[in-house]
Design an enzyme around this catalytic site. Structure first.
Site, PDB file in Angstrom:
ATOM      1  CE  LYS A 101      -1.728   2.817   2.781  1.00  0.00           C
ATOM      2  NZ  LYS A 101      -1.773   4.011   2.091  1.00  0.00           N
TER       3      LYS A 101
ATOM      4  CD  GLU B  66       9.523  12.726  12.599  1.00  0.00           C
ATOM      5  OE1 GLU B  66      10.417  12.232  11.913  1.00  0.00           O
ATOM      6  OE2 GLU B  66       8.648  12.071  13.121  1.00  0.00           O
TER       7      GLU B  66
ATOM      8  CD  GLU C 285      13.511   1.213   8.000  1.00  0.00           C
ATOM      9  OE1 GLU C 285      13.479   2.512   7.399  1.00  0.00           O
ATOM     10  OE2 GLU C 285      13.966   0.279   7.653  1.00  0.00           O
TER      11      GLU C 285
ATOM     12  CB  CYS D 191      12.960   9.229   9.223  1.00  0.00           C
ATOM     13  SG  CYS D 191      13.653   8.072   8.446  1.00  0.00           S
TER      14      CYS D 191
END
Length: 487
Positions: free
Chosen positions: A182, A391, A258, A292
């Site tokens: 996906k 973040e 992750e 990231c």
């Protein structure tokens, strides 16, 4: 300034059992160009029914020709996928830029070559590794046998769409698994083209399947919950990872995560400032800060703090924000209006929390359309500020001074995340000493984003579960049986 719009995009269908198909209910959604806010095309919106079709195709393919191929035969197909990616490099780079808003030159230089290399690397690696074997005196011989884990759900992010999809798909195929993928709903195009490439490379029907859609109550949720999916590989943010873990619990799926990062860059006074500035520009603002691994918390030793801030601000002001399709654009557009609004909200939070914005924090002049934001540098924030702790995932960095080594180690580790860190010093003993105390899965010294695909990649705390890279990837995508032969 007007952003170029005369481009050829694609309408994205599902790819199930070797064929491109519409959704059963014919539902679609629009794919928006983040640099122009114009419609690029349409995307088929899948859900439980399409995922179920894809899983059944993948389950059948597990026991088909894919299973009976030798390692060498499968390796050749995987290498061919990498070759075909390079043959279509210009096309894929253009599509990646249109979908994400990143500069096309960046996709051409990094994303697409690395996507091809992921397949080339694992095509070689899969036939060069062995398994364990132990002789127990003269009583028995023990050896390990590696088999596929089964049907793997791969849920991929929007920031490096093709690069990160191939990072997961290549070792998945190398171990003989089948996949249901996906892609992120904001970036569907290169994943769709990859399905064409897989078919052309000789991947049997049903081995690789693609279902477009959204998260909960859509394709993503259906993959997480499906009882016939054996493992899920997910790259994204922690709250989605938590939701997937809850959905996957009933069927005890293997998980590889992750997740996010709030990565510290620790800059000591004895570092080479020229090298630091050049590299930190990349580690802060490349890909609009939507990586990231980006260093978003900069800690600078006090004797050089003022000089660093001055030079870093000056260098940042030289970065050109503009049309992703133009070669002189250093920074493109953020991926969507939703994400743009989120990043801008943190700029407002920083102002309310007493931060000083040295540059950026606003839309560039002349760019009335598109989700553009000037690279933003903030100082003066408390260590408990939301902008320091959360973040942001955009071109926004905070800079804080420190006085003692112990102090900066404590500040660097004072986070729920633990993905990466960068340490700048010319003192080798200090580099080792500090690196051993930083709670992160990847620690660079005097560099950033320097990768060897054999090494372990992953994060601690809320930054992930498990490791990928080299044998670590093959371990996740396989099951080991120990076989004992009595002598």
């Amino acid at each position: 300034m007007k952003v170029e719009t005369k481009v050829q995009a694609i309408n994205c269908l599902h790819f199930i059992n070797g064929h491109f198909v519409d959704s059963q209910n014919k539902k679609i959604f629009e794919n928006i160009n983040p640099a122009t806010e114009e419609v690029l095309g349409t995307v088929a919106e899948g859900g439980k029914e399409e995922v179920d079709f894809a899983v059944r195709a993948a389950r059948r393919a597990l026991n088909g020709p894919w299973k009976t191929m030798t390692l060498t035969e499968r390796s050749k197909i995987i290498r061919k996928i990498g070759d075909l990616i390079l043959e279509r490099q210009e096309e894929l780079a253009r599509l990646e830029s249109l979908d994400t808003g990143k500069p096309e030159w960046l996709a051409n230089k990094i994303d697409i070559p690395r996507a091809a290399y992921n397949f080339h690397f694992f095509a070689d690696y899969m036939i060069s590794v062995g398994t364990e074997a132990y002789q127990q005196d003269d009583q028995a011989l023990h050896y390990s046998y590696r088999r596929p884990v089964g049907v793997v759900g791969i849920i991929k992010p929007w920031n490096l769409p093709l690069l990160l999809l191939t990072w997961k798909l290549a070792p998945c195929l190398a171990m003989g698994n089948t996949a249901v993928i996906k892609p992120a709903e904001w970036t569907p195009m290169t994943a769709t083209v990859l399905m064409e490439i897989c078919k052309e490379a000789g991947v049997p029907d049903g081995v690789v399947n693609l279902v477009h859609g959204f998260g909960p109550s859509s394709a993503g949720g259906a993959i997480s919950e499906h009882p016939d999916i054996d493992a899920i590989s997910f790259i994204g943010e922690p709250s989605t990872g938590t939701a997937i873990m809850k959905s996957a619990a009933d069927s005890l799926k293997k998980l590889s995560y992750e997740l996010g990062g709030k990565n510290p860059n620790i800059i000591f006074a004895d570092s080479d400032l020229d090298d630091v500035i050049e590299t930190t520009l990349r580690s802060s603002f490349i890909n609009q800060g939507e990586v990231c691994l980006c260093g978003s918390r900069l800690y600078v030793e006090r004797p050089i703090f003022d000089e660093f801030v001055q030079r870093f601000v000056e260098a940042t002001k030289e970065l050109k924000v503009g049309d992703p399709l133009k070669k002189d654009s250093n920074v493109g557009a953020l991926v969507s209006k939703e994400h743009y609004d989120r990043v801008m909200s943190y700029v407002e939070i920083a102002k309310k929390e007493g931060g000083t914005i040295h540059t950026g924090g606003k839309r560039p002049e002349g760019l009335e359309k598109g989700y553009f934001l000037e690279p933003t540098i903030i100082t003066g924030l408390d260590r408990n500020s939301r902008c320091v702790r959360e973040e942001i995932f955009g071109p926004v960095v905070t800079i804080s001074p420190f006085d003692m080594e112990e102090e900066v180690i404590m500040q660097a580790n004072d986070t729920h995340y633990g993905l990466s860190a960068t340490i700048w010093t010319t003192n080798l003993k200090k580099a080792h000493r500090v690196a051993h105390q930083i709670e992160a899965g990847i620690i660079w010294v005097n560099t950033w984003f320097l990768r060897d695909l054999r090494t372990p990649f992953g994060g601690m705390k809320h930054s992930g579960i498990g490791r990928t890279g080299g044998m670590h990837s093959l371990d996740f995508y396989s099951e080991l049986s120990n076989i004992t032969i009595k002598l």
